[in-house]
Design a protein around this motif. Sequence first.
Motif, short mmCIF file in Angstrom:
data_model
loop_
_atom_site.label_atom_id
_atom_site.label_comp_id
_atom_site.label_asym_id
_atom_site.label_seq_id
_atom_site.Cartn_x
_atom_site.Cartn_y
_atom_site.Cartn_z
N GLU A 53 0.73 -1.38 0.06
CA GLU A 53 0.08 0.17 0.00
C GLU A 53 0.88 1.14 -0.10
N LYS A 54 1.92 1.20 0.83
CA LYS A 54 2.94 2.36 0.90
C LYS A 54 3.78 2.65 -0.33
N ASP A 55 4.12 1.39 -1.01
CA ASP A 55 4.94 1.38 -2.28
C ASP A 55 4.57 0.16 -3.02
N PRO A 56 3.86 0.43 -4.14
CA PRO A 56 3.32 -0.87 -5.00
C PRO A 56 4.79 -1.33 -5.68
N ASN A 57 5.94 -0.74 -5.81
CA ASN A 57 7.02 -1.18 -6.37
C ASN A 57 8.05 -1.58 -5.46
N HIS A 58 7.52 -1.84 -4.07
CA HIS A 58 8.40 -2.13 -3.19
C HIS A 58 9.53 -3.17 -3.57
N PRO A 59 10.81 -2.97 -3.41
CA PRO A 59 11.97 -4.14 -3.97
C PRO A 59 12.05 -5.42 -2.98
N GLY A 60 11.50 -5.06 -1.68
CA GLY A 60 11.50 -6.49 -0.75
C GLY A 60 12.95 -6.53 -0.28
N SER A 61 12.91 -7.33 0.72
CA SER A 61 14.28 -7.85 1.36
C SER A 61 13.93 -9.06 1.95
N LEU A 62 15.00 -9.93 2.27
CA LEU A 62 15.03 -11.08 2.83
C LEU A 62 14.31 -11.19 4.15
N GLY A 63 14.44 -10.29 4.95
CA GLY A 63 13.71 -9.85 6.46
C GLY A 63 12.18 -9.76 6.28
N ILE A 64 11.89 -9.05 5.15
CA ILE A 64 10.39 -9.00 4.70
C ILE A 64 9.84 -10.21 4.25
N ALA A 65 10.55 -10.99 3.46
CA ALA A 65 10.17 -12.53 2.98
C ALA A 65 9.98 -13.41 4.08
N ILE A 66 10.90 -13.46 4.96
CA ILE A 66 10.79 -14.42 6.26
C ILE A 66 9.38 -13.75 6.97
N SER A 67 9.30 -12.69 7.07
CA SER A 67 7.85 -12.27 7.81
C SER A 67 6.84 -12.63 7.00
N GLU A 68 6.72 -12.87 5.71
CA GLU A 68 5.72 -13.06 4.99
C GLU A 68 5.50 -14.64 5.22
N ALA A 69 6.62 -15.37 5.14
CA ALA A 69 6.61 -16.84 5.04
C ALA A 69 6.10 -17.23 6.58
N VAL A 70 6.55 -16.58 7.49
CA VAL A 70 6.04 -17.16 8.83
C VAL A 70 4.68 -16.60 9.13
N GLU A 71 4.14 -15.47 8.52
CA GLU A 71 2.74 -15.32 8.63
C GLU A 71 1.87 -16.48 7.89
N HIS A 72 2.43 -16.97 6.88
CA HIS A 72 1.65 -17.91 6.04
C HIS A 72 1.54 -19.16 6.71
N ALA A 73 2.67 -19.46 7.45
CA ALA A 73 2.51 -20.80 7.99
C ALA A 73 1.56 -20.57 9.44
N ILE A 74 1.78 -19.46 9.98
CA ILE A 74 0.63 -19.61 11.25
C ILE A 74 -0.55 -19.52 10.78
N LYS A 75 -0.91 -19.02 9.76
CA LYS A 75 -2.36 -19.00 9.24
C LYS A 75 -2.95 -20.17 8.68
N ASN A 76 -2.16 -20.75 8.08
CA ASN A 76 -2.63 -22.11 7.47
C ASN A 76 -2.29 -23.42 7.96
N ASP A 77 -3.39 -24.29 8.49
CA ASP A 77 -3.17 -25.46 9.10
C ASP A 77 -2.46 -26.32 8.25
N GLY A 78 -1.66 -27.25 8.73
CA GLY A 78 -1.17 -28.17 7.85
C GLY A 78 0.19 -27.64 6.98
N THR A 79 0.56 -26.44 7.31
CA THR A 79 1.74 -25.74 6.86
C THR A 79 2.75 -25.46 7.90
N LYS A 80 4.03 -25.98 7.35
CA LYS A 80 4.95 -25.58 8.29
C LYS A 80 6.16 -24.76 7.47
#
Length: 435
Positions: free
Chosen positions: A199-226
Amino acid sequence: MKETIKLTLEPEELPKQWYNLLVDSPVEFPIYLDPSNNEPMSPQKLMALFPIECVKQELSNQRYIDIPEEIRTAYYRLGRPSPMYRAKRLEEVLKTPAKIYLKREDLSPPGSHKPNTAIAQAYYARQEGCTELVTETGAGQWGSALSYSCALMGITLQVYMVRISYQQKPYRKYLMQVYGANVDASPSNKTDFGKKLLEKDPNHPGSLGIAISEAVEHAIKNDGTKYTLGSVLNHVVLHQTVVGQEVLLQMKKYEIKPDIMIGCVGGGSNFAGFSFPSIGKKLRKEDGFEDLRIIAVEPTACPSINKGEYRYDLGDTAGYAPLAKMYTLGHDFVPPPIHAGGLRYHGAAPLVSLLAHEKVIESQAYPQEEIFASAQLLAKVEGLVAAPETAHALHAAIMEAKKCKETGEAKTIIYNHSGHGFFDLEGYKQVLGFD
Ligand SMILES: *Cc1c(COP(=O)(O)O)cnc(C)c1O
């Protein structure tokens, strides 16, 4: 004199156990802290995130841990035990009395050491009934290793790939897709954290730290996913010790006594896997390993051990992952875009950091121009095109061999050839200035 340039092991010599350095640690391991309250992290919380067996291995008090037979078979399939080569022609052009050996971790199908833990993590996840794994990847080495491993173990994989790499380095992404993984550019619209950043930046380049946060959030929200991590944590490092266990056997079988062992450090897993079994002998004062020097090599652009502070820090940007005591440049440090993408992590494995702090190991840092020059030299004389990450270890080995030329000492130097550079030729082109 018999000159062996290729040091092989028989299939039945493939190690049956991983080595756990925790047991021989010179000081007590600093426990992980919960980022929500700074209290010791409960294993239950970690087990909700990671495969349970991996959490058990994380703080195990056994020196050796059995490698399940199915994992050994998968190791065999990917080319283990991997050979060690003597870089005889490199020694000759350097005119050094030193002997230079390299451990071939570039021979696995995805091209690096990373499947050694990816296979184990995918195996344990499947054994525990998970149907999906989720992870992050920077340049794509970890993502492709885990894609390969999930394909072998028959589970699905979701990868959050740092957007800038997703756009600029599509070939590792294609490799992940060939193995059947689902790959999204991070930040993505799949997670709340990703949405907030987009929302803040549609072309955000990303970083490893951000990608880790997304992956962890995905795992917490989905049963059967680690969630799985490709470096840093003790269980990852543990799985990688299959490399160093083989090296010990190769030294014994071919009567080599190492003076210096060298590995590059991003999160620290290839360095640790390669060196920890030997460091264990050094710490236990066994077999003449007391005087062994071990060198961790980093880029000058991201020198966590060389220039960082030894303290508790977060592993990711959003603060979902546990706090670990390690050498760190700060979890919000964004390293310059060097070609050795795998070495751009802000911290270093807690166990590697602990050994550096206790001065059991040394560290060095080199700039990109120097390491690529050494990589080209190796390609010209030995035919091996090293990954830019690997070239850091190679370069340090060459520097030590040059010192031997001055002093006339015939030292034995072994470095971990952690991966090939076939997906990194653009980096070679840019740094070496090809047309
Ligand atoms: C990922 C990677 C590294 C760095 O990661 P570590 O965890 O420090 O090993 C080094 N070399 C290669 C080839 C890689 O793919």
